[in-house]
Design a protein around this motif. Structure first.
Motif, PDB file in Angstrom:
ATOM      1  N   HIS A 186      -8.852   2.896   1.226  1.00 52.42           N
ATOM      2  CA  HIS A 186      -8.339   4.167   1.751  1.00 52.42           C
ATOM      3  C   HIS A 186      -6.871   4.396   1.409  1.00 52.42           C
ATOM      4  O   HIS A 186      -6.333   5.459   1.713  1.00 52.42           O
ATOM      5  N   CYS A 187      -6.219   3.409   0.791  1.00 53.48           N
ATOM      6  CA  CYS A 187      -4.846   3.649   0.340  1.00 53.48           C
ATOM      7  C   CYS A 187      -4.888   4.604  -0.842  1.00 53.48           C
ATOM      8  O   CYS A 187      -5.925   4.773  -1.487  1.00 53.48           O
ATOM      9  N   ASP A 188      -3.775   5.225  -1.149  1.00 46.96           N
ATOM     10  CA  ASP A 188      -3.715   6.102  -2.317  1.00 46.96           C
ATOM     11  C   ASP A 188      -3.317   5.328  -3.566  1.00 46.96           C
ATOM     12  O   ASP A 188      -3.795   5.614  -4.665  1.00 46.96           O
ATOM     13  N   TYR A 243       0.848  -1.187   0.000  1.00 51.81           N
ATOM     14  CA  TYR A 243       0.000   0.000   0.000  1.00 51.81           C
ATOM     15  C   TYR A 243       0.891   1.247   0.000  1.00 51.81           C
ATOM     16  O   TYR A 243       1.902   1.287   0.707  1.00 51.81           O
ATOM     17  N   TYR A 263       0.532   5.137   1.085  1.00 53.68           N
ATOM     18  CA  TYR A 263      -0.334   6.095   1.771  1.00 53.68           C
ATOM     19  C   TYR A 263       0.279   7.485   1.691  1.00 53.68           C
ATOM     20  O   TYR A 263       1.482   7.657   1.925  1.00 53.68           O
ATOM     21  N   LYS A 279      -4.448  14.014   2.235  1.00 53.32           N
ATOM     22  CA  LYS A 279      -5.302  13.619   1.108  1.00 53.32           C
ATOM     23  C   LYS A 279      -5.642  14.794   0.200  1.00 53.32           C
ATOM     24  O   LYS A 279      -6.037  14.596  -0.945  1.00 53.32           O
ATOM     25  N   GLY A 300      -6.386   3.687  -5.189  1.00 50.29           N
ATOM     26  CA  GLY A 300      -7.109   3.215  -4.013  1.00 50.29           C
ATOM     27  C   GLY A 300      -8.464   2.649  -4.383  1.00 50.29           C
ATOM     28  O   GLY A 300      -8.906   1.632  -3.833  1.00 50.29           O
TER      29      GLY A 300
END
Length: 438
Positions: free
Chosen positions: A335-337, A288, A290, A294, A324
């Motif tokens: 919710h990961c980018d 992942y 992150y 955001k 994500g």
């Protein structure tokens, strides 16, 4: 809902692969289970294919994005030994053991992941002493059944060699056999990790891994014998399954090294993370990414550009970059980018020092800094399935199920016990089950 069985024993052989089927079908006790029952040699796992998300899926019937256990470990940037999702509170929604308890059934779990502090009658949780001032036995006692664990340690603690294998599984085995004979729970969950350990540190098809399969066959035989000695064979279902497969690797991708060079991770001279904007959270065969803010669209674009640039050269080891949203569509953390998939022969670690690409040496593996094989890859990868078999009350004999999914196991187990897990991602594998209680 009618129960199809009175007792269900679920045995998870961590890292049991579909590739192991030609081997285990010739081993005497697996052979006995297969002759009596039914099996599926092609079980699709979940994304990421790592142990804690997989075991949460088995008892919920849901993908990680729904049950909430999206990785083995917390996101704790820079920490040498991050905390794991040990506790029941990390699972969102109900579980097989919760519903069994509500129905008045006796429950047991031995080293089953993500069960610490769960309401289980005979409970030895999988949880590590992860602080210098912690000791393993008190940590286990505080998170499971105190008197039950004290009794198991008094009887069989001499077998253990700290957390080393195969002694740990041998300790779990003796505890499980004793539990079957003296407690006779309606639901018993057992987790063995010997095979997974040998594959990590010796390779997928190593002699050590093959010897672990033979030890697992002996363990299965002891559990089958315990049920017979207990006189409950006619009213018991035994399931033996894997949670994921594994792949050999030779090169480690250390993306946080690049992120630090970009100024996205700040560290002290002794390597402690003081601030981070972008972080690679490893799932071994996948990872992942992150981004802390955001709202920083420019940073997101720069990270995306760097990742796509890396995929253009095969030797960088990154096979695919997902958003994500795309990760969530596959059941992973929405919710990961970004989510990255490694190429064959590569895997990810969170190291902040060293080279971006580290070629694994014997010394690395001997020191347990790196591994020879791992999992965590996409379940869609070719020849990367796991295995399921079951026999006993409620199971149709001599059925080969061509394909099923890990998410189907929880609903199927619930149906056997006359329980309901609610609206799940998975569904009951009807072809495995008898139509009604005899």
């Amino acid at each position: 809902m009618n129960r199809l069985t009175d007792h269900l024993i679920v045995i998870s052989f961590d890292c049991l692969s579909s590739h192991d089927f030609p081997v285990i079908k010739k081993l005497p006790h697996f052979q006995e289970l297969l002759k009596r029952g039914s099996y599926c040699p092609n079980v699709e796992s979940i994304y990421p294919t790592v142990t804690y998300p997989c075991h949460a899926t088995i008892v919920t019937g849901n993908y990680p994005k729904r049950h909430g256990v999206v990785n083995n470990t917390y996101l704790q940037p820079g920490r040498i030994s991050p905390d794991w999702h040990w506790h029941r509170r990390h699972i969102q929604g109900t579980t097989l053991f919760d519903e069994a308890k509500k129905a008045g059934m006796k429950t047991g779990a031995l080293l089953w992941p993500v069960t610490a502090k769960a309401d289980i009658d005979y409970h030895m949780p999988e949880i590590f002493a992860n602080r210098p001032w912690h000791h393993q036995i008190p940590v286990s006692l505080m998170n499971g059944s105190v008197f039950y664990q004290l009794d198991m340690n008094r009887r069989f603690g001499h077998i253990r060699n700290e957390l080393n294998q195969p002694e740990l599984d041998d300790f779990v085995l003796e505890s499980a056999v004793h539990t079957i004979k003296t407690k006779n729970p309606h639901l018993l969950l057992i987790h063995f990790t010997d095979l997974d350990t040998q594959r990590h540190y010796h390779g997928f098809s190593s002699e050590e891994a093959m010897n672990a399969l033979k030890r697992h066959d002996n363990r299965l035989g002891r559990l089958l014998a315990a049920v017979k000695e207990n006189g409950t064979s006619d009213n018991t279902t035994i399931a033996a399954l894997g949670d994921h497969s594994a792949l050999d690797e030779t090169t480690c991708i250390q993306l946080n090294v690049l992120f630090k060079e970009q100024g996205w991770i700040s560290v002290t001279p002794i390597g402690k993370v003081t601030n981070w904007q972008v972080y690679c959270h490893s799932c071994d065969g996948s990872a992942y990414i992150y981004i802390r803010s955001k709202s920083d669209k420019d940073l997101t674009k720069r990270v995306n550009a760097l990742l796509l640039q890396l995929t253009r050269e095969e030797e960088n080891g990154i096979e695919q970059v997902l958003t994500g949203e795309e990760a969530g569509a596959l059941g992973a953390d929405p919710h990961c980018d970004f989510m990255l998939e490694a190429r064959d022969g590569y895997y990810f670690k969170e190291n902040l020092e060293g080279d971006f690409l580290h070629h694994v040496t014997k010394e690395d593996v001997r020191a347990k800094r790196y591994t020879y094989a791992c999992h965590g890859y996409s379940p869609k990868k070719e020849n990367y399935a796991t295995f399921f078999a079951a026999a006993g009350k409620g199971i149709r004999p001599h059925q080969k199920i061509p394909a099923m999914r890990l998410i189907d196991e929880g609903p199927t187990f619930a149906r056997l016990l006359g329980l309901d897990l609610g609206d799940t991602d998975g569904s009951v594998v009807e072809g495995l089950l008898t139509e009604e209680r005899e």
